[in-house]
Design a protein around this motif. Structure first.
Motif, short mmCIF file in Angstrom:
data_model
loop_
_atom_site.label_atom_id
_atom_site.label_comp_id
_atom_site.label_asym_id
_atom_site.label_seq_id
_atom_site.Cartn_x
_atom_site.Cartn_y
_atom_site.Cartn_z
N TYR A 299 12.11 43.30 -5.28
CA TYR A 299 10.68 43.25 -4.96
C TYR A 299 9.88 42.44 -5.98
CZ TYR A 299 11.39 46.62 -1.27
OH TYR A 299 11.80 47.22 -0.11
N THR A 300 8.84 41.78 -5.48
CA THR A 300 7.90 41.12 -6.37
C THR A 300 7.14 42.17 -7.16
OG1 THR A 300 6.16 41.11 -4.67
CG2 THR A 300 7.64 39.20 -4.76
N SER A 301 6.48 41.75 -8.23
CA SER A 301 5.87 42.71 -9.15
C SER A 301 4.70 43.46 -8.55
CB SER A 301 5.40 41.98 -10.42
OG SER A 301 4.39 41.05 -10.10
N GLY A 302 4.03 42.88 -7.55
CA GLY A 302 2.90 43.56 -6.94
C GLY A 302 1.62 43.48 -7.74
N THR A 303 1.53 42.54 -8.68
CA THR A 303 0.32 42.43 -9.50
C THR A 303 -0.86 41.88 -8.71
OG1 THR A 303 1.08 40.27 -10.28
CG2 THR A 303 1.58 42.16 -11.66
N THR A 304 -0.61 41.20 -7.60
CA THR A 304 -1.70 40.65 -6.79
C THR A 304 -1.75 41.29 -5.41
OG1 THR A 304 -0.25 38.85 -6.05
CG2 THR A 304 -1.63 38.43 -7.97
N GLY A 305 -1.14 42.43 -5.25
CA GLY A 305 -1.07 43.11 -3.96
C GLY A 305 0.15 44.00 -3.94
N MET A 306 0.45 44.55 -2.78
CA MET A 306 1.63 45.40 -2.69
C MET A 306 2.90 44.60 -2.93
SD MET A 306 0.97 48.58 -2.12
CE MET A 306 -0.22 49.73 -1.42
N PRO A 307 3.93 45.22 -3.54
CA PRO A 307 5.19 44.51 -3.75
C PRO A 307 5.78 44.05 -2.42
CG PRO A 307 5.14 46.57 -5.00
CD PRO A 307 3.95 46.59 -4.10
N LYS A 308 6.41 42.88 -2.45
CA LYS A 308 7.04 42.32 -1.24
C LYS A 308 8.55 42.26 -1.43
CE LYS A 308 4.55 38.50 -1.37
NZ LYS A 308 3.57 38.78 -2.42
N TYR B 80 10.54 36.75 2.61
CA TYR B 80 10.34 38.18 2.43
C TYR B 80 10.73 38.91 3.71
CZ TYR B 80 7.39 36.11 -1.16
OH TYR B 80 6.91 35.34 -2.19
N LEU B 81 11.51 39.96 3.58
CA LEU B 81 12.02 40.69 4.73
C LEU B 81 10.87 41.24 5.57
CD1 LEU B 81 14.62 41.79 6.12
CD2 LEU B 81 14.25 43.90 4.82
N GLY B 82 10.85 40.88 6.84
CA GLY B 82 9.87 41.43 7.77
C GLY B 82 8.45 40.99 7.54
N ASN B 83 8.22 39.94 6.76
CA ASN B 83 6.86 39.49 6.46
C ASN B 83 6.79 37.98 6.59
OD1 ASN B 83 4.28 39.02 5.47
ND2 ASN B 83 4.45 40.56 3.84
N SER B 84 6.72 37.52 7.83
CA SER B 84 6.71 36.08 8.09
C SER B 84 5.43 35.42 7.57
CB SER B 84 6.87 35.81 9.59
OG SER B 84 5.85 36.46 10.33
N THR B 85 4.33 36.17 7.56
CA THR B 85 3.07 35.61 7.08
C THR B 85 3.17 35.27 5.59
OG1 THR B 85 1.79 36.88 8.70
CG2 THR B 85 0.60 36.02 6.79
N THR C 264 5.92 34.82 3.95
CA THR C 264 6.94 33.78 3.80
C THR C 264 6.33 32.40 4.04
OG1 THR C 264 8.72 35.29 4.47
CG2 THR C 264 9.14 32.93 4.68
N ARG C 265 5.57 32.27 5.12
CA ARG C 265 4.95 30.97 5.45
C ARG C 265 3.96 30.54 4.37
NH1 ARG C 265 4.81 33.15 10.75
NH2 ARG C 265 2.63 33.76 10.43
N SER C 266 3.30 31.51 3.73
CA SER C 266 2.29 31.17 2.72
C SER C 266 2.90 30.50 1.50
CB SER C 266 1.53 32.43 2.30
OG SER C 266 2.35 33.28 1.50
N LYS C 267 4.20 30.63 1.31
CA LYS C 267 4.87 30.03 0.16
C LYS C 267 5.43 28.64 0.47
CE LYS C 267 5.52 31.90 -3.27
NZ LYS C 267 4.72 31.91 -4.52
N ILE C 268 5.24 28.17 1.69
CA ILE C 268 5.78 26.87 2.10
C ILE C 268 4.62 25.87 2.23
CG2 ILE C 268 7.09 25.60 3.84
CD1 ILE C 268 8.31 28.32 4.66
N LEU C 269 4.70 24.80 1.49
CA LEU C 269 3.68 23.75 1.51
C LEU C 269 4.27 22.51 2.16
CD1 LEU C 269 0.76 23.43 0.43
CD2 LEU C 269 1.74 22.36 -1.61
N ARG C 270 3.56 21.94 3.09
CA ARG C 270 4.09 20.79 3.84
C ARG C 270 3.26 19.53 3.58
NH1 ARG C 270 8.12 22.39 7.46
NH2 ARG C 270 8.18 24.64 7.83
N ASP C 271 3.87 18.40 3.93
CA ASP C 271 3.23 17.08 3.73
C ASP C 271 2.80 16.91 2.28
OD1 ASP C 271 3.57 16.69 6.45
OD2 ASP C 271 1.55 17.37 6.94
N VAL C 272 3.75 17.06 1.38
CA VAL C 272 3.46 16.97 -0.05
C VAL C 272 3.61 15.54 -0.54
CG1 VAL C 272 4.19 17.69 -2.37
CG2 VAL C 272 4.06 19.36 -0.51
#
Length: 655
Positions: free
Chosen positions: A228-237, A454-459, A461-469
Motif C-alpha cells: 500500500y501507498t503511505s496514505g499521506t495525501t488520502g487513503m492508502p491505495k 492500483y487494484l480495483g482503482n482504475s481512476t 491508475t489513470r491519474s498516474k499516466i501522462l500522455r503526449d509528453v
C-alpha cells in the motif's frame, strides 16, 4: 623525420593514466557495474518466466535443497536463527495450513497485518508456496484507514499479529464481521489472530509441497503481492507489485551491492513497505545471504541488533539515519562489521556526518516508488555523489536517457501540472539542473507491462499516466516528485510536487529549505511546509523544528512539568534567523517557526506534513498540542501568539 618510439616503461603508465582519467570523466566502470547487473537480472528473470518458475518460492527451494547452501543462515530474528532448509520446511507447514485448514486457493489474496517477525515471513512465503498472494497491511493503521485498506485488498481472510490486536476496536471488528463488508454479496472477512498457541500448532503439523501446477502460469507483469501507498495525501491505495519487481528488483540489488552468501543484511524497516520486502527480503533470498530482522526501529536496539547479528549491510528509510545520529556517541558506533548502508531518504545535511560517525564507507541510495516502473540508483563511495538519489555515467545516460525525462511544471496551477508547448501541445523538457517532475516511459500499447497500477482503482491508475509528453501518443508514469539532473549524471531530489509552495511569486522547495535549517547546530530535525496567511497570496514558509537539548536553558522552577516543551534562548533564535537569512533567498526563509517535541512520521520514518499544514498558524490549536510558534521579526524569531495573529487578520501586518 620519424617520431621516436615512446619507451615501454613510460608508455604503460601514460596509457594507464589516460584510461583512469577517461574512467573518472565518463564513469565507464560505474556504468558497467550498474548496467551489467540490471541486464543480467532481467535476462535471468525472463528465463524464469519461460521455465514457468517466476514465483520466488522456487528460489527458497533451490537454496534449501542444495547441499552447499541448505545449512546457510536465512533468517536471524529475536535471538534465533533459521537455515534455508529450516525455513523451507517451516514455509511448507504454513502453506499446508493455509490451504487445508483455511481453504486458501491458488491465486487468492490473503491480507497480513503483522509486525516484523519470523511468522510474518513464514505466512508470506507460505502463501507463495501454494500460489496465493499476500496483501501487506500497515500495522500502524486503525479505524477507517484500517478498514479501507483491508477492504480494498479484496481478501476474504485477514491474518493478524496478536500484538496488533489492540488496533482492532469493537467497532472495527463489527464492521469486518458485517455481511456486506466485502460488497456484492461476498460477505464478511474472516479474521484470525495468530498467537503463540496457533503458531506452535502449525509448526507441529505436516508440510506438504504443492505441485508446480499451483504456481504455474505466472508472468513477470502479474501480481506477486499488494503493497500500500503511505496514505499521506488520502487513503492508502493497494499498489500491485509484479513478479518483475520482486525478481528483477531482488536480483539487481543483490548484484549491485553486491550481496554474497556470507553477507548479513540488517533491517528493522517494516516488511509491509517495499524497502524491507523487495530490497531486503527478496534481495537476500536471491543472493542466498542472510536477513537479520528487527521487530521495529528503535535507537536503543538498532546497533545492539546489528552487532549481535554480525550484519555487513544495514537498511534505512527516511529520517532513520538522523535519528541514529541523535543518540549520544558510543564506542559501539564503530565496532560493527557494516561495509555499506542501503536505503532512500538520507538527506544531504546528514549524509557525510552519518558516514563519518559510524564509519560506513559506502552509501547506496535509491529513488523509486512502490508502484513505479523503475528506479534510479547511486552507489556513493566518495563526496562526488554524496546527497544524490541517483547517478549515471555517460553510457548509462546514453542507453537509459530515452526511458525517463524531467518536465517543467506550471507554477501557477493548483494542483501543479506540466507546462506544455502552445504549438505542439507536448510537455516542455527541463534543462540541466532545472527542477521538474520526473517521468518514466511506458509502452502506450501495453501500459501494464511496466505499470500495473492500483487494484480495483482504475481512476487512481489513470491519474498516474501522462500522455503526449515528448511525442504524440506516448505514455509516461507520473512520479509526483520534483527532481533535477546535472551534467555529471547525478540526480537530486527536490521535493514532492504537492510540498513545493509559492510565496512572493517564487517557488519554494520544502526539502531544500529543510536541508538548510537542519544544518544549524541547535536543530536536531526540521520539517518545512507552506502555510496560508490571511490577507496574503500564496503560502508562507513555516519550519517545524525539534531542537537539541543544549539549545534550551535549564529549567529552574520546581513546578515546571518534566514533559513540557523547553523553549530556546534568545541567542539561539537570533542565530537561527541569521543562519536562514544568510543561506537562503529572502523569499525562501521560513517566516514562521513551530517548536515541537516530536515530528509526525510514517512507519518508515518519513516526515508527514499534513498534520502541521492543517493547523497552519492557528495559535490556539498549536499551543493546545503543546507546541510553540514564533515568527521572524527583523533579525530574530519572536514568540507568535493570538494577538499577533489577530493583527495579521486585521490587515495590520504585511509579511
Amino acid at each position: 623525420m620519424a617520431a621516436l618510439p615512446i619507451p615501454l616503461p613510460l608508455a604503460v603508465p601514460a596509457a594507464a593514466a589516460s584510461l583512469a582519467y577517461l574512467n573518472a570523466r565518463f564513469a565507464f566502470s560505474y556504468d558497467w557495474y550498474l548496467l551489467s547487473t540490471y541486464i543480467t537480472g532481467t535476462i535471468n528473470s525472463l528465463f524464469g518466466e519461460y521455465r514457468d518458475n517466476t514465483n520466488l518460492f522456487y528460489v527458497l527451494e533451490d537454496h534449501a535443497l542444495h547441499r552447499t547452501s541448505s545449512n546457510n543462515a536465512f533468517l536471524i530474528h529475536n535471538g534465533r536463527q533459521w537455515t534455508y532448509r529450516q525455513a523451507y520446511d517451516t514455509v511448507l507447514k504454513y502453506g499446508t495450513w493455509l490451504k487445508n485448514e483455511q481453504g486458501v486457493k491458488s491465486g487468492e489474496i490473503v491480507a497480513i497485518d503483522f509486525m516484523n517477525s519470523d511468522v510474518f515471513i513464514w505466512i508470506w512465503l507460505g502463501l507463495w508456496s501454494i500460489g496465493a498472494k499476500p496483501a501487506l497491511i500497515n500495522y500502524n493503521l486503525t479505524g477507517k484507514p484500517l478498514l479501507h485498506t483491508v477492504k480494498t485488498s479484496t481478501a476474504c481472510l485477514l491474518l493478524v499479529d496478536v500484538e496488533v490486536r489492540k488496533k482492532f476496536s469493537d467497532d472495527v471488528m463489527a464492521e469486518l464481521a458485517s455481511a456486506d463488508f466485502r460488497g456484492e454479496g461476498k460477505g464478511a472477512i474472516r479474521v484470525i489472530f495468530v498467537d503463540r498457541e496457533l503458531e506452535a500448532k502449525i509448526e507441529a503439523g505436516e508440510g506438504i509441497r504443492e505441485p508446480d501446477e499451483a504456481r504455474a502460469g505466472q508472468k513477470l507483469q502479474d501480481m506477486a503481492m499488494l503493497i500500500y501507498t503511505s496514505g499521506t495525501t488520502g487513503m492508502p491505495k493497494p499498489a500491485i507489485v509484479s513478479w518483475s519487481k520482486a525478481t528483477v528488483g531482488g536480483r539487481f540489488v543483490a548484484g549491485w551491492l553486491p550481496l554474497k552468501k556470507t553477507d548479513v543484511l540488517y533491517t528493522c524497516m517494516p516488511l509491509y513497505h517495499t524497502s524491507a520486502s523487495i530490497l531486503g527480503l527478496c534481495s537476500t533470498l536471491r543472493a542466498g545471504s542472510t536477513l537479520a530482522l528487527g521487530r521495529r526501529f528503535s535507537n536503543s536496539t538498532f546497533w545492539p541488533e546489528v552487532l549481535a547479528s554480525g550484519a555487513t549491510t544495514i537498511q534505512y528509510v527516511g529520517e532513520t539515519c538522523r535519528y541514529l545520529l541523535a543518540a549520544p556517541p558510543s564506542p559501539r558506533d564503530t565496532q560493527h562489521k557494516v561495509r555499506l548502508a542501503i536505503g532512500n531518504g538520507l538527506r544531504p545535511d546528514v549524509w557525510n556526518t552519518f558516514k563519518t560517525r559510524f564509519n560506513i564507507p559506502i552509501i547506496c541510495e535509491f529513488y523509486g516508488a512502490t508502484e513505479g516502473p523503475s528506479a534510479i540508483w547511486n552507489r556513493s563511495v566518495n563526496d562526488f555523489s554524496a546527497g544524490a538519489v541517483g547517478r549515471n555515467g555517460s553510457i548509462a545516460t546514453m542507453l537509459l536517457g530515452s526511458s525517463l525525462t524531467i518536465v517543467r511544471m506550471d507554477p501557477d496551477s493548483d494542483p501543479p501540472v506540466p507546462l506544455r508547448d502552445a504549438a505542439t501541445g507536448l510537455c516542455q523538457v527541463a534543462d540541466w539542473n532545472e527542477p521538474g517532475e520526473l517521468l518514466y516511459k511506458l509502452d502506450p500499447a501495453n501500459i501494464e507491462r511496466k505499470f500495473q497500477g492500483y487494484l480495483g482503482n482504475s481512476t487512481a491508475t489513470r491519474s498516474k499516466i501522462l500522455r503526449d509528453v515528448r511525442k504524440k501518443g506516448d505514455a509516461w508514469f507520473s512520479t509526483g516528485d520534483m527532481l533535477r539532473w546535472d551534467r555529471e549524471g547525478r540526480w537530486w531530489f527536490v521535493d514532492r510536487i504537492g510540498d513545493t509552495f509559492r510565496w512572493k511569486a517564487e517557488n519554494v522547495s520544502t526539502a531544500e529549505v529543510s536541508d538548510v535549517v537542519g544544518t544549524h547546530d541547535a536543530v536536531r530535525e526540521a520539517n518545512v511546509y507552506g502555510v496560508l496567511v490571511p490577507g496574503h497570496d500564496g503560502r508562507a514558509g513555516c519550519a517545524a523544528v525539534v531542537l537539541d537539548e543544549s539549545a534550551s536553558p535549564k529549567k529552574d522552577g520546581a513546578d515546571e512539568k518534566a514533559d513540557a516543551l523547553a523553549l530556546p534562548s534568545q541567542s539561539v533564535l537570533r542565530s537561527l534567523a541569521a543562519h536562514c537569512t544568510s543561506n537562503l533567498p529572502r523569499f525562501a526563509v521560513p517566516l514562521f517557526l513551530r517548536l515541537t517535541k516530536q515530528m509526525h512520521t510514517t512507519g518508515t520514518n518519513k516526515h508527514q506534513k499534513h498534520f502541521f499544514q492543517q493547523e497552519g498558524i492557528d495559535v490556539e490549536k498549536i499551543e493546545a498540542s503543546g507546541d510553540k510558534m514564533y515568527w521572524l521579526r527583523g533579525d530574530v524569531y519572536e514568540p507568535f501568539n493570538l494577538a499577533q495573529l489577530q493583527e495579521i487578520r486585521g490587515g495590520q501586518v504585511k509579511l
